[in-house]
Design an enzyme around this catalytic site. Structure first.
Site, PDB file in Angstrom:
ATOM      1  N   GLY A  12      -8.389  11.847  -3.128  1.00 50.91           N
ATOM      2  CA  GLY A  12      -8.011  12.704  -4.093  1.00 50.91           C
ATOM      3  C   GLY A  12      -7.348  14.076  -3.334  1.00 50.91           C
ATOM      4  O   GLY A  12      -7.662  15.140  -4.018  1.00 50.91           O
ATOM      5  N   ASN A  14      -4.465  15.110  -3.080  1.00 53.62           N
ATOM      6  CA  ASN A  14      -3.311  15.264  -4.105  1.00 53.62           C
ATOM      7  C   ASN A  14      -3.845  15.913  -5.336  1.00 53.62           C
ATOM      8  O   ASN A  14      -3.174  16.926  -5.876  1.00 53.62           O
ATOM      9  CB  ASN A  14      -2.164  14.347  -4.357  1.00 53.62           C
ATOM     10  CG  ASN A  14      -1.325  14.033  -3.187  1.00 53.62           C
ATOM     11  OD1 ASN A  14      -0.209  14.833  -3.060  1.00 53.62           O
ATOM     12  ND2 ASN A  14      -1.564  12.956  -2.434  1.00 53.62           N
ATOM     13  N   HIS A  96      -2.631   0.817  -8.365  1.00 54.56           N
ATOM     14  CA  HIS A  96      -2.049  -0.423  -8.958  1.00 54.56           C
ATOM     15  C   HIS A  96      -0.724  -0.194  -9.614  1.00 54.56           C
ATOM     16  O   HIS A  96      -0.404   0.986  -9.669  1.00 54.56           O
ATOM     17  CB  HIS A  96      -3.031  -0.510 -10.375  1.00 54.56           C
ATOM     18  CG  HIS A  96      -4.493  -1.126 -10.008  1.00 54.56           C
ATOM     19  ND1 HIS A  96      -4.798  -2.013  -9.138  1.00 54.56           N
ATOM     20  CD2 HIS A  96      -5.617  -0.780 -10.666  1.00 54.56           C
ATOM     21  CE1 HIS A  96      -6.032  -2.266  -9.188  1.00 54.56           C
ATOM     22  NE2 HIS A  96      -6.425  -1.645 -10.249  1.00 54.56           N
ATOM     23  N   HIS A 114       4.928   9.064  -3.570  1.00 54.54           N
ATOM     24  CA  HIS A 114       4.964   8.212  -2.326  1.00 54.54           C
ATOM     25  C   HIS A 114       5.340   8.836  -0.973  1.00 54.54           C
ATOM     26  O   HIS A 114       6.150   9.510  -0.733  1.00 54.54           O
ATOM     27  CB  HIS A 114       6.117   7.131  -2.506  1.00 54.54           C
ATOM     28  CG  HIS A 114       6.058   6.105  -1.494  1.00 54.54           C
ATOM     29  ND1 HIS A 114       4.899   5.204  -1.494  1.00 54.54           N
ATOM     30  CD2 HIS A 114       7.182   5.499  -0.622  1.00 54.54           C
ATOM     31  CE1 HIS A 114       5.293   4.304  -0.405  1.00 54.54           C
ATOM     32  NE2 HIS A 114       6.480   4.463  -0.021  1.00 54.54           N
ATOM     33  N   ASP A 155       6.753   1.946  -6.094  1.00 57.22           N
ATOM     34  CA  ASP A 155       7.531   3.228  -5.553  1.00 57.22           C
ATOM     35  C   ASP A 155       8.962   3.520  -5.746  1.00 57.22           C
ATOM     36  O   ASP A 155       9.975   3.845  -4.882  1.00 57.22           O
ATOM     37  CB  ASP A 155       7.081   3.384  -4.070  1.00 57.22           C
ATOM     38  CG  ASP A 155       5.605   3.323  -4.145  1.00 57.22           C
ATOM     39  OD1 ASP A 155       4.886   3.997  -4.410  1.00 57.22           O
ATOM     40  OD2 ASP A 155       4.790   2.327  -3.049  1.00 57.22           O
ATOM     41  N   GLU A 184       3.110  16.613   0.892  1.00 57.16           N
ATOM     42  CA  GLU A 184       2.921  15.731  -0.371  1.00 57.16           C
ATOM     43  C   GLU A 184       2.363  17.020  -1.388  1.00 57.16           C
ATOM     44  O   GLU A 184       2.735  17.021  -2.556  1.00 57.16           O
ATOM     45  CB  GLU A 184       1.726  14.538  -0.362  1.00 57.16           C
ATOM     46  CG  GLU A 184       2.439  13.374   0.356  1.00 57.16           C
ATOM     47  CD  GLU A 184       1.455  12.110   0.112  1.00 57.16           C
ATOM     48  OE1 GLU A 184       1.768  11.212  -0.418  1.00 57.16           O
ATOM     49  OE2 GLU A 184       0.208  12.355   0.363  1.00 57.16           O
TER      50      GLU A 184
END
Ligand code: GAR
Length: 202
Positions: A12, A14, A96, A114, A155, A184
Site C-alpha cells: 500500500g 501507492n 486481480h 504499472h 496492464d 510511481e
C-alpha cells in the site's frame, strides 16, 4: 468533493502517497471513501485504518471453493462500492484482473498503475524483469505508467500519464525498485488530479 475507491493487495505505498496527498491538500477537495483488499494481511488495510478510512476485505478464495465465477466476485465488488460515493476507482497494486462484470459500472473511471512503460513487462515482477533486461543489454531505462482500464487486458489501456525512470550500471535491484516506487507515488497523484480535472497544490 471528489471521491476515490482504492483497490489494494499488498503493502500500500501507492495508497499511502494518495492518502498523504488528500490529507495535505496536494489533491484538493479529494477523499478516499473506501479501500478494498483481496488479501487480509495486506498492510495497505492498516494504513487505511490508521487514517480512519473505511476498509473492505473481499477474498476470492471462498468464491473459488464454492465454484462461483469470477464475474460474480467482480459484480459483488461493484455492488459493495456502489454504496460509497466514488468518482474514480484506483487500482494500486490490486493483483486481480477486473472483468466487465465490474468495469461496466465504472466505465472510463478506473485507473491502474504499472511499474513499467506502456507495453513493457505486463503482469507481475515488472521491475525485476526490467532490471534483468537492462543487465542483458536489452533496455536502457524503464518507467512507470498510469492507464485507464477499459477491458480485461493486463496492464493495458489508454495511457493517462507516464514517466521514464533511469537505470544506472551500478544499481542493485533494490536501488531500482526504490527509484521506480518513488516515481510511481508522484505520478499516480498527478494522474489522479488530471483525471479529476483538478490542479495539484504543491
Ligand atoms: C506497485 O509497484 C504497482 O505498480 C504494482 O504493484 C505494486 C504495489 O505496491 N502493480 C503491478 O505490478 C500491476 N501489474 P504498493 O502496494 O506498495 O502500492
Amino acid at each position: 468533493m471528489n471521491y476515490l475507491a482504492v483497490l489494494v493487495s499488498g503493502s500500500g505505498t501507492n495508497l499511502q502517497a494518495i492518502i498523504d496527498a488528500c490529507e495535505s491538500g496536494k489533491l484538493p477537495e479529494t477523499k478516499i471513501s473506501v479501500v478494498v483488499s483481496n488479501r487480509k494481511a495486506a498492510y495497505a488495510l492498516e494504513r487505511a485504518k490508521k487514517h480512519g478510512i473505511h476498509t473492505i476485505y473481499h477474498p476470492l478464495l471462498p468464491y473459488r471453493k464454492a465454484g462461483v465465477s469470477r464475474q460474480q466476485y467482480d459484480a459483488d465488488l461493484a455492488r459493495m462500492l456502489l454504496s460509497y460515493p466514488v468518482d474514480l476507482v484506483i487500482m494500486a497494486g490490486w493483483m486481480h484482473i477486473l472483468s466487465m462484470a465490474f468495469l461496466r459500472y465504472y466505465s472510463g473511471r478506473v485507473l491502474n498503475i504499472h511499474p513499467a512503460l506502456p507495453g513493457m513487462f505486463p503482469g507481475t515482477h515488472a521491475i525485476e524483469r526490467a532490471y534483468a533486461a537492462f543487465r542483458a543489454g536489452q533496455i536502457e531505462h524503464t518507467g512507470v505508467m498510469v492507464h485507464r482500464v477499459p477491458d480485461e487486458g493486463v496492464d493495458v489501456g489508454p495511457v493517462v500519464a507516464q514517466c521514464v525512470v533511469p537505470i544506472y550500471a551500478q544499481d542493485s535491484l533494490e536501488d531500482l525498485e526504490a527509484r521506480v516506487h518513488a516515481a510511481e507515488h508522484e505520478l499516480y497523484v498527478k494522474a489522479i488530479a488530471q483525471e479529476l480535472g483538478i490542479h495539484i497544490v504543491e
